[in-house]
Design a protein around this motif. Structure first.
Motif, mmCIF file in Angstrom:
data_model
loop_
_atom_site.group_PDB
_atom_site.id
_atom_site.type_symbol
_atom_site.label_atom_id
_atom_site.label_comp_id
_atom_site.label_asym_id
_atom_site.label_seq_id
_atom_site.Cartn_x
_atom_site.Cartn_y
_atom_site.Cartn_z
ATOM 1 N N THR A 171 43.985 -32.332 10.361
ATOM 2 C CA THR A 171 45.026 -31.473 9.802
ATOM 3 C C THR A 171 46.053 -31.173 10.877
ATOM 4 O OG1 THR A 171 43.914 -29.436 10.424
ATOM 5 C CG2 THR A 171 43.350 -30.383 8.271
ATOM 6 N N LEU A 172 47.165 -30.639 10.438
ATOM 7 C CA LEU A 172 48.228 -30.273 11.367
ATOM 8 C C LEU A 172 47.726 -29.250 12.389
ATOM 9 C CD1 LEU A 172 51.029 -31.462 11.334
ATOM 10 C CD2 LEU A 172 51.865 -29.391 10.234
ATOM 11 N N LYS A 173 46.908 -28.324 11.918
ATOM 12 C CA LYS A 173 46.370 -27.312 12.813
ATOM 13 C C LYS A 173 45.504 -27.942 13.894
ATOM 14 C CE LYS A 173 43.281 -23.336 13.010
ATOM 15 N NZ LYS A 173 42.312 -22.502 12.282
ATOM 16 N N GLU A 174 44.658 -28.883 13.499
ATOM 17 C CA GLU A 174 43.776 -29.536 14.469
ATOM 18 C C GLU A 174 44.573 -30.347 15.485
ATOM 19 O OE1 GLU A 174 39.571 -30.419 12.386
ATOM 20 O OE2 GLU A 174 41.245 -31.500 11.507
ATOM 21 N N TRP A 175 45.613 -31.067 15.011
ATOM 22 C CA TRP A 175 46.437 -31.829 15.951
ATOM 23 C C TRP A 175 47.188 -30.900 16.901
ATOM 24 C CZ3 TRP A 175 45.211 -36.377 17.054
ATOM 25 C CH2 TRP A 175 44.822 -37.324 16.106
ATOM 26 N N SER A 176 47.613 -29.739 16.410
ATOM 27 C CA SER A 176 48.279 -28.767 17.274
ATOM 28 C C SER A 176 47.354 -28.324 18.394
ATOM 29 C CB SER A 176 48.726 -27.554 16.445
ATOM 30 O OG SER A 176 49.250 -26.540 17.280
ATOM 31 N N GLU A 177 46.099 -28.059 18.031
ATOM 32 C CA GLU A 177 45.133 -27.618 19.036
ATOM 33 C C GLU A 177 44.814 -28.723 20.038
ATOM 34 O OE1 GLU A 177 41.940 -26.403 16.540
ATOM 35 O OE2 GLU A 177 42.768 -24.393 16.186
ATOM 36 N N GLU A 178 44.779 -29.967 19.568
ATOM 37 C CA GLU A 178 44.425 -31.077 20.451
ATOM 38 C C GLU A 178 45.576 -31.487 21.363
ATOM 39 O OE1 GLU A 178 42.986 -35.683 19.906
ATOM 40 O OE2 GLU A 178 41.892 -34.077 18.892
ATOM 41 N N THR A 179 46.791 -31.501 20.829
ATOM 42 C CA THR A 179 47.940 -31.954 21.622
ATOM 43 C C THR A 179 48.578 -30.845 22.441
ATOM 44 O OG1 THR A 179 49.493 -31.538 19.795
ATOM 45 C CG2 THR A 179 48.459 -33.728 19.912
ATOM 46 N N GLY A 180 48.328 -29.605 22.039
ATOM 47 C CA GLY A 180 48.960 -28.489 22.726
ATOM 48 C C GLY A 180 50.371 -28.225 22.244
ATOM 49 N N ILE A 181 50.787 -28.930 21.196
ATOM 50 C CA ILE A 181 52.129 -28.738 20.636
ATOM 51 C C ILE A 181 52.059 -27.685 19.541
ATOM 52 C CG2 ILE A 181 54.076 -29.869 19.495
ATOM 53 C CD1 ILE A 181 53.041 -32.536 20.597
ATOM 54 N N GLU A 182 53.018 -26.776 19.531
ATOM 55 C CA GLU A 182 53.034 -25.705 18.549
ATOM 56 C C GLU A 182 52.951 -26.254 17.125
ATOM 57 O OE1 GLU A 182 52.934 -22.553 18.469
ATOM 58 O OE2 GLU A 182 53.505 -21.780 20.437
ATOM 59 N N TYR A 183 52.193 -25.560 16.294
ATOM 60 C CA TYR A 183 52.074 -25.937 14.886
ATOM 61 C C TYR A 183 53.456 -25.993 14.232
ATOM 62 C CZ TYR A 183 50.787 -25.546 9.930
ATOM 63 O OH TYR A 183 50.666 -25.745 8.582
ATOM 64 N N SER A 184 54.290 -24.997 14.505
ATOM 65 C CA SER A 184 55.625 -24.939 13.901
ATOM 66 C C SER A 184 56.485 -26.125 14.331
ATOM 67 C CB SER A 184 56.316 -23.627 14.278
ATOM 68 O OG SER A 184 56.406 -23.496 15.685
ATOM 69 N N THR A 185 56.277 -26.592 15.553
ATOM 70 C CA THR A 185 57.038 -27.742 16.053
ATOM 71 C C THR A 185 56.636 -29.011 15.317
ATOM 72 O OG1 THR A 185 57.233 -26.759 18.253
ATOM 73 C CG2 THR A 185 57.563 -29.141 18.087
ATOM 74 N N LEU A 186 55.340 -29.210 15.166
ATOM 75 C CA LEU A 186 54.860 -30.377 14.439
ATOM 76 C C LEU A 186 55.346 -30.364 12.991
ATOM 77 C CD1 LEU A 186 51.155 -30.553 15.697
ATOM 78 C CD2 LEU A 186 53.090 -31.950 16.449
ATOM 79 N N HIS A 187 55.269 -29.185 12.390
ATOM 80 C CA HIS A 187 55.703 -29.047 10.999
ATOM 81 C C HIS A 187 57.190 -29.356 10.858
ATOM 82 C CE1 HIS A 187 56.870 -26.941 7.267
ATOM 83 N NE2 HIS A 187 55.642 -27.259 6.866
ATOM 84 N N ALA A 188 57.994 -28.878 11.806
ATOM 85 C CA ALA A 188 59.441 -29.107 11.764
ATOM 86 C C ALA A 188 59.768 -30.590 11.934
ATOM 87 C CB ALA A 188 60.122 -28.290 12.856
ATOM 88 N N ARG A 189 59.032 -31.263 12.811
ATOM 89 C CA ARG A 189 59.260 -32.693 13.026
ATOM 90 C C ARG A 189 59.017 -33.486 11.742
ATOM 91 N NH1 ARG A 189 56.239 -33.715 18.880
ATOM 92 N NH2 ARG A 189 57.855 -32.725 20.198
ATOM 93 N N LEU A 190 57.923 -33.188 11.077
ATOM 94 C CA LEU A 190 57.610 -33.882 9.831
ATOM 95 C C LEU A 190 58.666 -33.611 8.767
ATOM 96 C CD1 LEU A 190 53.760 -33.220 9.640
ATOM 97 C CD2 LEU A 190 54.872 -35.421 10.070
ATOM 98 N N LYS A 191 59.140 -32.376 8.740
ATOM 99 C CA LYS A 191 60.148 -31.997 7.749
ATOM 100 C C LYS A 191 61.453 -32.739 7.989
ATOM 101 C CE LYS A 191 61.711 -27.855 5.332
ATOM 102 N NZ LYS A 191 61.688 -26.367 5.306
ATOM 103 N N ARG A 192 61.716 -33.068 9.270
ATOM 104 C CA ARG A 192 62.933 -33.807 9.606
ATOM 105 C C ARG A 192 62.781 -35.300 9.352
ATOM 106 N NH1 ARG A 192 63.224 -30.213 14.192
ATOM 107 N NH2 ARG A 192 62.339 -31.833 15.563
ATOM 108 N N GLY A 193 61.581 -35.724 8.949
ATOM 109 C CA GLY A 193 61.372 -37.122 8.624
ATOM 110 C C GLY A 193 60.769 -37.965 9.718
ATOM 111 N N TRP A 194 60.260 -37.312 10.773
ATOM 112 C CA TRP A 194 59.625 -38.068 11.852
ATOM 113 C C TRP A 194 58.363 -38.753 11.325
ATOM 114 C CZ3 TRP A 194 59.598 -35.783 17.444
ATOM 115 C CH2 TRP A 194 60.900 -35.395 17.804
#
Length: 207
Positions: free
Chosen positions: A168-191
């Motif tokens: 899940t996005l939460k798990e990847w946030s914890e593993e990569t150290g990247i903020e959940y909101s950052t990951l979510h924003a990237r996906l929303k932008r079409g990354w």
């Protein structure tokens, strides 16, 4: 041939008081239950064990199994868990039972789940969460968390695949150290999923 019953003889919670008029040629006895109620029972049912109380025993057993919790929030949590994992007609089944999520044997009956919930700090402002969202419902993989905290780990959160792992996005946030909101924003932008998870962030996830 069954022997005659004796006055005062006990069968479960029933004590034989006296024989009553035969019904359809079969012997019946008036019995007194430990709870105080009286009940007429056919002799064969006493010997066979089909009747062991005036009816209160069945009620008591049900109360013991549900601890009087039926209709409560905790009971609904347990019932919902079973429905998602076991009922193929439930709309949530594909994300739970359909993905192989199982319920441990101890929790199939409410009694086992209730005992664990009591000992693990359940409160009405908490909700059940699996530590590993790909894991089963059992005592080692579940915990109680505030309702607000579960939002990031709902099963409708996108599952991302990266390096042959699905999380899940939460798990990847914890593993990569990247903020959940950052990951979510990237996906929303079409990354793409790979770019979303492999691109370092200047802002690290808060610990």
């Amino acid at each position: 041939m069954q022997r005659a019953l004796e006055i005062g003889e006990r069968f479960g919670k029933l004590t034989v008081l006296r024989e009553v008029d035969r019904k359809h040629g079969r012997q019946h006895y008036l019995c007194k239950c430990d709870c105080g109620n009286e009940k007429v029972v056919m002799k064969g049912n006493l010997f066979g064990g089909q009747v062991r109380s005036c009816g209160c025993l069945k009620k008591d057993n049900h109360q013991n199994i549900t601890h009087g919790q039926k209709g409560t929030r905790l009971y609904r949590i347990w019932s919902g868990m079973k429905t998602r994992c076991l009922n193929k007609k439930d709309k949530a089944f594909p994300k739970y039972g359909g993905r192989g999520i199982r319920i441990c044997e101890q929790w199939i009956e409410f009694n086992g789940f209730y005992e664990w919930a009591k000992s693990s700090g359940y409160k009405d402002d908490l909700t059940l969460e699996r530590k590993d969202v790909n894991g089963d419902y059992n005592s080692s993989n579940c915990k109680w968390i505030p309702l607000s905290d579960q939002a990031k780990n709902r099963t409708n959160t996108p599952y991302l695949t990266y390096a042959r792992e699905i999380k899940t996005l939460k798990e990847w946030s914890e593993e990569t150290g990247i903020e959940y909101s950052t990951l979510h924003a990237r996906l929303k932008r079409g990354w793409s999923e790979e770019r979303t998870l492999s691109t370092p962030s200047l802002i690290k996830r808060k610990q």
